[in-house]
Design an enzyme around this catalytic site. Structure first.
Site, PDB file in Angstrom:
ATOM      1  N   ILE A  14       0.852  -1.193   0.000  1.00  9.88           N
ATOM      2  CA  ILE A  14       0.000   0.000   0.000  1.00  9.88           C
ATOM      3  C   ILE A  14       0.886   1.240   0.000  1.00  9.88           C
ATOM      4  O   ILE A  14       1.858   1.311   0.755  1.00  9.88           O
ATOM      5  CB  ILE A  14      -0.926   0.013   1.224  1.00  9.88           C
ATOM      6  CG1 ILE A  14      -1.904  -1.161   1.157  1.00  9.88           C
ATOM      7  CG2 ILE A  14      -1.701   1.324   1.309  1.00  9.88           C
ATOM      8  CD1 ILE A  14      -2.815  -1.272   2.364  1.00  9.88           C
TER       9      ILE A  14
ATOM     10  N   GLU B  57       2.513 -11.541  -0.112  1.00 16.85           N
ATOM     11  CA  GLU B  57       1.679 -11.375   1.090  1.00 16.85           C
ATOM     12  C   GLU B  57       0.232 -11.793   0.889  1.00 16.85           C
ATOM     13  O   GLU B  57      -0.504 -11.947   1.880  1.00 16.85           O
ATOM     14  CB  GLU B  57       1.741  -9.919   1.569  1.00 16.85           C
ATOM     15  CG  GLU B  57       3.015  -9.549   2.288  1.00 16.85           C
ATOM     16  CD  GLU B  57       4.118  -9.087   1.359  1.00 16.85           C
ATOM     17  OE1 GLU B  57       5.192  -8.707   1.841  1.00 16.85           O
ATOM     18  OE2 GLU B  57       3.905  -9.123   0.128  1.00 16.85           O
TER      19      GLU B  57
ATOM     20  N   GLU C 257      -0.017  12.245   7.460  1.00 18.99           N
ATOM     21  CA  GLU C 257       0.435  10.864   7.563  1.00 18.99           C
ATOM     22  C   GLU C 257       0.271  10.345   8.991  1.00 18.99           C
ATOM     23  O   GLU C 257      -0.119  11.083   9.900  1.00 18.99           O
ATOM     24  CB  GLU C 257       1.901  10.766   7.124  1.00 18.99           C
ATOM     25  CG  GLU C 257       2.101  10.914   5.621  1.00 18.99           C
ATOM     26  CD  GLU C 257       1.812   9.627   4.854  1.00 18.99           C
ATOM     27  OE1 GLU C 257       1.323   8.646   5.483  1.00 18.99           O
ATOM     28  OE2 GLU C 257       2.071   9.594   3.643  1.00 18.99           O
TER      29      GLU C 257
END
Length: 507
Positions: free
Chosen positions: A171, A235, A291
């Site tokens: 991501i 993953e 963030e």
């Protein structure tokens, strides 16, 4: 360690939503019109963002916005993972066992499979078509008025090593730069950036797909990092292990790569070699987006560019997003961090570490609370050894707080109590200077401390808030009678009791 129950069946985001849609404390749907440019995040800041978002904020339900300005056919979902209990419910666990669930999935991975048809390709929009504009097609939100651009915050990139063909998913923050142009921020060392660099060195573009609106098992599983999932490890196997069923992939329509078949939205395209753009090239705000540490970091002056070739979607697709510094990031980054640490310490010192919590104050990355069970004088040193194992397992981890087995790692008041009554600053704080950390922490900059040689280098700290084994009797907590209060207070909720045993049973 606690053993979670079998995971509920869920193949995609819509199945996962069905697991919580009946609970108004977990899911809220609104048809009140909302603008994705700042307003949507501004609403959710009050409803359920939590995390490191500037106060006032709170934890609350996920929200589905069904009336999005300028996008009649799209829906936007925010905050699905912004509550640990909600994540646990969708993964068939409890808040205290969800990390253990991921450890089991790591130990029993299940590779993805390829299918011929996919709900994600019910509608196909080609970038070559006249009038194609991803800005009109998908409602990419901004979190704040100073964001560099609209962002896709929950886009799972899927790409393959151009030399080996091995695939990976990660991501990243993805900014919309034009009708068919996106910029992508890669933190140092991310695997798909390694693939991109290999393709660029050969003068070739790297085919990629961006997959949005996914089963939470896919998104959480994708957030593991090396050394738990080293370069070459797919993953998506973790999500297969979580669900007991493989993730389904499908061939993309316009590029030689695969997409997640049951995604709500897939963006297809190529990362262009030797092409860079400033993240805020159109706005010149100087800021990117807020963030996980709670700050709006600087816009990056030179980012790789993805040229979009197609967008495919389900009918009436759900665009999933998050509030950058919110609790959702803690779930995405923190629960895999916990699982990685649990797995590592169990291998090196079995049975010693009983629970860990990647605290929301560190966005799931920078702060870990670790519970240990001391059995003898030697374990005073083993506790600090466990902290060193954690720091070695997760590179971005900055601070570790050690607590005894009688302290609830998920209760900040309890942790602070341990730090106040079981710790002396002169003897119980261990500092390891000059270690690699995370570039988005603004204190890890040479401007903050001239001794820091480059951004993303930090001092790592162990706070040993465990009582010395030799003084264990002096640190014994006052013992109350163990009574189940529910017969006396049937109108109150006691989630920690509900997780442990049915009402009226012996505990």
């Amino acid at each position: 360690m606690p053993r979670p129950a079998p995971a509920p069946a869920a193949r995609d985001l819509r199945d996962a939503l069905a697991l919580i849609a009946h609970d108004p404390s977990a899911y809220l749907e609104t048809s009140h019109p909302v603008n994705p440019a700042g307003q949507l995040a501004g609403v959710y800041r009050h409803v359920g963002a939590g995390g490191t978002v500037a106060r006032p904020t709170r934890r609350g339900p996920a929200m589905m916005f069904t009336s999005v300005a300028g996008h009649e056919d799209a829906r936007v979902l925010v905050g699905l993972l912004a509550d640990r209990r909600r994540v646990a419910t969708m993964l068939g666990a409890t808040p205290s066992t969800v990390a253990h669930r991921l450890v089991e999935a790591l130990d029993r991975p299940l590779p993805p499979v390829v299918v011929d048809e996919a709900p994600a390709q019910e509608r196909v929009h080609l970038a070559s078509d006249p009038g194609f504009d991803i800005r009109r097609l998908l409602p990419a939100p901004t979190n704040t008025p100073t964001d560099a651009a609209p962002y896709f915050c929950m886009g799972l990139l899927l790409a393959s090593d151009p030399e080996t063909g091995v695939s990976d998913v990660t991501i990243h923050r993805i900014a919309v730069q034009g009708r068919d142009e996106l910029s992508i921020f890669f933190s140092p060392g991310r695997h798909i950036d390694v693939f991109r660099a290999k393709a660029e060195a050969a003068g070739r573009p790297l085919p990629v797909t961006i997959n949005m609106g996914l089963d939470p098992a896919v998104v959480v599983g994708a957030c593991f990092e090396a050394p738990t999932t080293p370069l070459g490890y797919d993953e998506l196997q973790v999500a297969g292990g979580l669900r007991g069923a493989p993730v389904e992939l499908v061939d993309a329509v316009t590029v030689p790569e695969r997409a997640i078949a049951r995604a709500e939205i897939v963006i297809e395209g190529e990362l262009l070699p030797h092409v860079r753009v400033a993240e805020d090239q159109h706005t010149r705000t100087g800021r990117a987006m807020p963030e996980f540490p709670g700050y709006s970091g600087p816009a990056h002056p030179s980012l790789p560019v993805m040229r979009v070739t197609a967008v495919t979607t389900r009918e009436r697709p759900i665009l999933q997003t998050l509030v950058g510094p919110g609790e959702e990031h803690t779930s995405l980054a923190g629960i895999p961090t916990e699982a990685s640490v649990l797995q590592a310490v169990e291998r090196s010192m079995p049975g010693f570490v009983t629970q860990v919590h990647a605290h929301t104050a560190g966005g799931g990355k920078l702060l870990l609370v670790m519970q240990v069970r001391k059995r003898g004088p030697r374990d005073d040193g083993m506790a600090r050894q466990a902290a060193l194992v954690a720091l070695a397992t997760f590179r971005e981890l900055k601070n570790v707080i050690l607590v005894d087995a009688d302290v609830d790692v998920f209760d900040t008041d309890d942790v602070m109590w341990a730090m106040t009554t079981r710790m002396q600053g002169s003897t119980d704080i261990v500092v390891v200077p000059g270690v690699a950390g995370h570039v988005l922490d603004p204190s890890q900059q040479p401007a903050y401390d001239p001794a820091i040689p480059a951004p993303g280098v930090t001092s790592k700290t162990i706070f040993d808030a465990t009582g010395p084994f030799a003084m264990r009797d002096e640190f014994a907590r006052a013992a109350f009678m163990d009574v189940d209060p529910r017969p006396w207070a049937p109108g109150l909720s006691f989630p920690y009791l509900d997780d442990a045993a049915p009402a009226g049973s012996a505990r």
